[in-house]
Design a protein around this motif. Structure first.
Motif, short mmCIF file in Angstrom:
data_model
loop_
_atom_site.label_atom_id
_atom_site.label_comp_id
_atom_site.label_asym_id
_atom_site.label_seq_id
_atom_site.Cartn_x
_atom_site.Cartn_y
_atom_site.Cartn_z
N PRO A 1 0.80 -1.23 0.00
CA PRO A 1 0.00 0.00 0.00
C PRO A 1 0.83 1.28 0.00
O PRO A 1 0.30 2.35 -0.32
N ARG A 2 2.12 1.20 0.30
CA ARG A 2 2.95 2.42 0.27
C ARG A 2 3.01 3.01 -1.14
O ARG A 2 3.06 4.21 -1.33
N TYR A 3 3.02 2.12 -2.13
CA TYR A 3 3.11 2.60 -3.52
C TYR A 3 1.77 3.20 -3.98
O TYR A 3 1.74 4.17 -4.72
N LEU A 4 0.70 2.61 -3.51
CA LEU A 4 -0.62 3.18 -3.85
C LEU A 4 -0.77 4.56 -3.22
O LEU A 4 -1.22 5.51 -3.87
N ALA A 5 -0.34 4.66 -1.96
CA ALA A 5 -0.44 5.96 -1.27
C ALA A 5 0.41 7.00 -2.01
O ALA A 5 -0.01 8.16 -2.16
N ALA A 6 1.58 6.57 -2.50
CA ALA A 6 2.45 7.52 -3.22
C ALA A 6 1.78 7.95 -4.53
O ALA A 6 1.78 9.14 -4.88
N SER A 7 1.22 6.98 -5.25
CA SER A 7 0.56 7.32 -6.52
C SER A 7 -0.58 8.31 -6.27
O SER A 7 -0.75 9.28 -7.02
N GLN A 8 -1.33 8.09 -5.19
CA GLN A 8 -2.45 9.00 -4.88
C GLN A 8 -1.93 10.39 -4.51
O GLN A 8 -2.50 11.40 -4.90
N ARG A 9 -0.85 10.42 -3.73
CA ARG A 9 -0.30 11.71 -3.31
C ARG A 9 0.16 12.50 -4.54
O ARG A 9 -0.07 13.70 -4.67
N ILE A 10 0.80 11.80 -5.47
CA ILE A 10 1.30 12.46 -6.69
C ILE A 10 0.11 12.89 -7.55
O ILE A 10 0.08 14.00 -8.10
N ALA A 11 -0.89 12.02 -7.66
CA ALA A 11 -2.08 12.35 -8.47
C ALA A 11 -2.80 13.56 -7.88
O ALA A 11 -3.23 14.46 -8.61
N ASP A 12 -2.91 13.61 -6.55
CA ASP A 12 -3.59 14.74 -5.91
C ASP A 12 -2.84 16.04 -6.20
O ASP A 12 -3.44 17.08 -6.48
N PHE A 13 -1.50 15.94 -6.15
CA PHE A 13 -0.68 17.12 -6.45
C PHE A 13 -0.88 17.54 -7.91
O PHE A 13 -1.09 18.72 -8.22
N PHE A 14 -0.83 16.57 -8.81
CA PHE A 14 -0.94 16.86 -10.25
C PHE A 14 -2.28 17.53 -10.55
O PHE A 14 -2.34 18.57 -11.21
N LEU A 15 -3.37 16.94 -10.04
CA LEU A 15 -4.71 17.48 -10.35
C LEU A 15 -4.92 18.85 -9.70
O LEU A 15 -5.53 19.74 -10.30
N ALA A 16 -4.40 19.02 -8.48
CA ALA A 16 -4.52 20.33 -7.83
C ALA A 16 -3.74 21.38 -8.60
O ALA A 16 -4.20 22.53 -8.75
N ALA A 17 -2.58 21.00 -9.13
CA ALA A 17 -1.77 21.96 -9.89
C ALA A 17 -2.48 22.37 -11.18
O ALA A 17 -2.34 23.51 -11.64
N LEU A 18 -3.26 21.46 -11.76
CA LEU A 18 -4.01 21.82 -12.98
C LEU A 18 -5.15 22.77 -12.66
O LEU A 18 -5.44 23.68 -13.43
N GLY A 19 -5.81 22.53 -11.54
CA GLY A 19 -6.98 23.36 -11.20
C GLY A 19 -8.03 23.25 -12.29
O GLY A 19 -8.38 22.15 -12.72
N ASP A 20 -8.50 24.40 -12.77
CA ASP A 20 -9.56 24.40 -13.79
C ASP A 20 -9.02 24.37 -15.22
O ASP A 20 -9.77 24.55 -16.18
N ASP A 21 -7.72 24.18 -15.35
CA ASP A 21 -7.07 24.28 -16.66
C ASP A 21 -6.42 22.92 -16.94
O ASP A 21 -5.28 22.68 -16.54
N PRO A 22 -7.13 22.01 -17.63
CA PRO A 22 -6.73 20.59 -17.60
C PRO A 22 -5.49 20.19 -18.41
O PRO A 22 -5.09 19.04 -18.34
N ILE A 23 -4.92 21.09 -19.19
CA ILE A 23 -3.72 20.69 -19.94
C ILE A 23 -2.49 21.27 -19.25
O ILE A 23 -2.35 22.48 -19.13
N PRO A 24 -1.59 20.41 -18.77
CA PRO A 24 -0.49 20.90 -17.94
C PRO A 24 0.51 21.78 -18.69
O PRO A 24 0.78 21.57 -19.87
N TYR A 25 1.04 22.77 -17.98
CA TYR A 25 2.24 23.44 -18.46
C TYR A 25 3.41 22.47 -18.30
O TYR A 25 3.29 21.47 -17.57
N TRP A 26 4.54 22.76 -18.92
CA TRP A 26 5.65 21.79 -18.94
C TRP A 26 6.22 21.55 -17.55
O TRP A 26 6.80 20.48 -17.30
N ASP A 27 6.08 22.51 -16.66
CA ASP A 27 6.46 22.29 -15.26
C ASP A 27 5.27 22.77 -14.43
O ASP A 27 4.66 23.80 -14.74
N LEU A 28 4.95 22.00 -13.40
CA LEU A 28 3.75 22.33 -12.60
C LEU A 28 4.04 23.37 -11.54
O LEU A 28 3.15 23.77 -10.80
N ARG A 29 5.29 23.75 -11.41
CA ARG A 29 5.64 24.75 -10.40
C ARG A 29 6.58 25.79 -11.02
O ARG A 29 7.75 25.88 -10.67
N LEU A 30 6.01 26.56 -11.94
CA LEU A 30 6.77 27.63 -12.60
C LEU A 30 6.55 28.93 -11.84
O LEU A 30 5.44 29.19 -11.36
#
Ligand code: GLY
Length: 373
Positions: free
Chosen positions: A244-273
């Motif tokens: 389950p450590r890997y599942l938790a990591a995948s979820q943590r990364i997914a939550d970060f990725f989706l939060a960084a997108l917000g209402d704009d679903p196509i990512p910029y090349w870096d999520l923290r510019l």
């Protein structure tokens, strides 16, 4: 999985396009599209598996002998890279999962199984047991010593090791994958779900030296494609290990990725510019993340699962509406990818891996995936 009608339409249009472009692209290894035409790379380049992968995905729809023959020819062409050895790297996973493993899954050919096992052995041979990491690349012309460099992208290549353990009933390949994944959990994935691209270790002692920016904006930013590799690779590692450590990591990364997108679903090349003004997107990161999110949605129940599935749909729909090309005057399917922004290489172009993960994600929604990871 019930798919909206636009998924089916995008799938059919993509497959029809690949049937046409395959006559032009043929037995080459396309990478990035410039002026509407895919530029090819040598067989050892890390992207060599994606075009045959697209052909196999399309084959599941058309059963066309021409697509099959082309994918087989491309798999044959990878053989020379094994003997040339030095240009090879950790991405042998991408290269042989989407060629030999795909063909073995579809037709059970022993020659394909043998090739993929040989590639897995090469990948296992890159493991540094002192630092518990897989070495990314051979000697780089620009570096004095990169023997201790490990990168987030390798998470996707671990599937070849898990496959080899399952095929041979020899757990050593899987042991290596797990030890590498644990190093990634400890040294690459940060508390908020952002990931480093490169971590440099002392190849002799295994001690961590430092994180490097690599293809990201800075060592502590969040290169979008690397984040997507980590999201997807951790979900794969959970499926293979049930840890389950890997599942938790995948979820943590997914939550970060989706939060960084917000209402704009196509990512910029870096999520923290520091600023997005004038910065390009990277649709390939969106496609990879979408495909990983579909798997994650199946691994977690309830509202989190729906959140990941909706995230994947939002990304794909935005790409279909604003960044896809189904006409064959442009050979790429998915526009606006960014290969390597810091080196200004392949910026705002179609990239073959963006196309591959786009079609793979559509295939998953249609229940037509090849189950290669
Ligand atoms: N694996 C290299 C890249 O994602 O650009």
């Amino acid at each position: 999985m019930n798919a909206p009608a636009w998924i089916d339409a995008a799938w059919m249009a993509s497959v029809a396009k690949i049937e046409t472009t395959s006559q032009r692209i043929g037995a080459t290894f396309p990478h990035a599209s410039l002026n509407g035409r895919y530029q090819s790379q040598p067989a050892h380049w890390w992207t060599a598996g994606f075009w045959p992968g697209l052909l196999w995905l399309s084959y599941t729809e058309t059963h066309s002998p021409e697509l099959k023959e082309l994918a087989e020819t491309l798999e044959d062409q990878l053989d020379e890279t094994v003997l040339s050895f030095f240009p090879l790297h950790h991405d042998v996973g991408f290269m042989w999962l989407l060629t030999a493993v795909a063909r073995y899954r579809l037709f059970g050919q022993e020659s394909a199984r043998r090739r993929a096992l040989l590639a897995a052995t090469l990948l296992a041979g890159r493991f540094n047991p002192q630092g518990d990491f897989i070495r990314a690349w051979g000697t780089l012309p620009s570096q004095t010593n990169n023997a201790g460099w490990s990168i987030i992208d390798t998470m996707m290549n671990l599937s070849l090791l898990f496959w080899a353990s399952q095929q041979t009933e020899d757990p050593r390949f899987g042991h290596i994958a797990i030890r590498h994944a644990d190093t990634v959990l400890r040294e690459f994935v940060r508390a908020d779900g952002a990931c480093h691209h490169i971590v440099s270790f002392d190849a002799l002692t295994g001690e961590r030296i430092e994180a490097l920016a690599g293809q990201g904006f800075a060592p502590d930013s969040a290169w979008a494609r690397g984040t997507a590799w980590a999201l997807y690779g951790m979900a794969n590692t959970y499926r293979h290990t049930k840890d389950p450590r890997y599942l938790a990591a995948s979820q943590r990364i997914a939550d970060f990725f989706l939060a960084a997108l917000g209402d704009d679903p196509i990512p910029y090349w870096d999520l923290r510019l520091p600023s997005r003004q004038g910065m390009p997107r990277d649709t390939s990161a969106g496609c990879i993340a979408a495909s990983g999110l579909i798997d994650l949605a199946q691994l977690v129940a309830g509202t989190s699962g729906s959140y990941y599935r909706d995230g994947a749909l939002r990304i794909l729909q935005a790409i279909v509406e604003s960044s896809s090309s189904f006409a064959d005057d442009e050979e790429g399917l998915v526009l606006h990818g960014t290969g390597h922004y810091p080196q200004k290489q392949n910026v705002d172009v179609a990239l073959i891996y963006g196309d591959y993960f786009f079609l793979e994600a559509l295939a998953k929604f249609r229940g037509q995936a090849l189950d290669l990871w």
